[in-house]
Design a protein around this motif. Structure first.
Motif, mmCIF file in Angstrom:
data_model
loop_
_atom_site.group_PDB
_atom_site.id
_atom_site.type_symbol
_atom_site.label_atom_id
_atom_site.label_comp_id
_atom_site.label_asym_id
_atom_site.label_seq_id
_atom_site.Cartn_x
_atom_site.Cartn_y
_atom_site.Cartn_z
ATOM 1 N N ALA A 61 69.234 69.698 62.087
ATOM 2 C CA ALA A 61 68.800 69.472 63.557
ATOM 3 C C ALA A 61 66.989 69.166 63.232
ATOM 4 N N ILE A 62 67.399 68.179 64.051
ATOM 5 C CA ILE A 62 66.011 67.262 64.503
ATOM 6 C C ILE A 62 65.727 67.964 66.084
ATOM 7 N N PRO A 91 72.184 66.419 63.849
ATOM 8 C CA PRO A 91 72.439 65.886 65.670
ATOM 9 C C PRO A 91 70.551 66.121 65.966
ATOM 10 N N LEU A 92 70.792 65.736 67.323
ATOM 11 C CA LEU A 92 69.522 65.299 67.353
ATOM 12 C C LEU A 92 69.570 65.862 68.483
ATOM 13 N N ASP A 200 75.112 71.866 71.425
ATOM 14 C CA ASP A 200 74.418 71.429 72.366
ATOM 15 C C ASP A 200 73.165 70.810 72.479
ATOM 16 N N THR A 201 73.256 69.080 71.741
ATOM 17 C CA THR A 201 73.078 67.620 71.529
ATOM 18 C C THR A 201 73.379 66.711 71.787
ATOM 19 N N PHE A 207 70.903 58.373 73.238
ATOM 20 C CA PHE A 207 69.861 58.691 74.062
ATOM 21 C C PHE A 207 68.545 59.060 74.157
ATOM 22 N N GLU A 208 67.845 58.742 75.389
ATOM 23 C CA GLU A 208 66.416 57.985 76.042
ATOM 24 C C GLU A 208 65.062 59.322 76.426
#
Length: 224
Positions: A61-62, A91-92, A200-201, A207-208
Motif C-alpha cells: 500500500a501507499i 490501495p491508497l 481503511d483506504t 481522493f483529494e
C-alpha cells in the motif's frame, strides 16, 4: 508481511519512509525554506525502496498525508502516491497530517495539540489525548491569550508555530516541544498499518487532499 510506503509533504518537510508491519524501516527527509518537494520526493522514494532491500512490487500500500497543510506540498505528495497506486494496483491510505505530528510527541499524560502555521496568528490545530485519541477535530483558528484556557491538564504543543504562539500561550501547564516542528513520514508507520489492517483506504481516482482553507494566490506588492 506488509510493506507500506509513507509519504509526508504537507509542510516544508519532504519526508518518505518504508514501514514493515507498522515499524519504520528507513526514512529520508529534508526541510527547506524553498519547498524542494518536486525535486526530492521521487528521489527519496527510489532510495528508501532500494536501501530497504525490497522492490517497488513488494509494496502492499501507499500512505500519504492528507492535510491540512501546504497546497503545493499536498498536491505533489498525493499525485505521486496516486501514480504509484495506479501503476502497482495497490490501495491508497490517507493519514491525518496533524495526527502524524502529534504521534511524534512521546508523552504519557495530558493533551497533545499539534499546530501548523496558517498565516499571521492563525493555525491549523487539533487536540489529541496522550494515547492519540482525537478529542477535537482539525480546525483553523486564531490563537490569542484565551486559547485552550479551559484545559487544566498538561498541554504539549508541537509544530512550527512555537515562535509566534509561545509569547501568547503562557499558562504554567503549557509546554512547547520545540524540537518537533514538522510531521515526519517516520511517524506514519503504525498509523497507516492500523488503517491497512481494517481496509481503511480511499478511492485512488477521487481522493483529494484536505486543504481546510481555500488556496489563496498572492502577488508581490509593487514598490511605490
Amino acid at each position: 508481511m506488509s510493506f507500506i510506503l509513507n509519504i509526508e509533504t504537507a509542510t516544508k518537510n519532504c519526508s518518505v519512509a518504508i514501514a514493515k508491519n507498522g515499524e519504520t524501516v528507513l526514512c529520508k527527509e529534508i526541510a527547506e525554506e524553498g519547498y524542494s518537494h518536486a525535486e526530492k520526493l521521487h528521489v527519496f522514494i527510489e532510495e528508501v525502496i532500494a536501501e530497504s532491500g525490497i522492490s517497488v512490487h513488494d509494496l502492499t500500500a501507499i500512505a500519504v498525508s492528507q492535510g491540512p497543510g501546504s497546497y503545493t506540498g499536498l498536491r505533489i505528495g498525493v499525485s505521486a502516491a496516486k501514480g504509484l497506486c495506479f501503476a502497482l494496483n495497490i490501495p491508497l491510505i490517507a493519514v491525518d497530517t496533524l495526527l502524524t505530528l502529534a504521534a511524534q510527541a512521546k508523552v504519557s499524560d495530558g493533551k497533545i495539540i499539534p499546530m501548523l502555521d496558517a498565516r499571521r496568528m492563525e493555525v491549523y490545530s487539533a487536540i489529541f489525548s496522550a494515547g492519540l485519541e482525537t478529542e477535537r477535530a482539525v480546525q483553523a483558528e486564531v490563537i490569542d491569550e484565551n486559547s485552550f484556557q479551559d484545559i487544566t491538564e498538561t498541554v504539549y504543543f508541537v509544530g512550527d508555530c512555537a515562535e509566534k504562539c509561545k509569547p501568547v500561550l503562557t499558562k504554567e501547564n503549557f509546554i512547547f516541544l520545540e524540537d518537533i516542528k514538522y510531521p515526519s513520514a517516520a511517524a506514519m508507520g503504525k498509523i497507516s498499518y492500523d488503517k491497512f489492517k481494517i481496509s481503511d483506504t480511499v478511492d485512488v481516482a477521487y481522493f483529494e487532499p484536505y486543504y481546510l482553507k481555500d488556496f489563496m494566490m498572492t502577488t508581490p506588492s509593487k514598490k511605490q
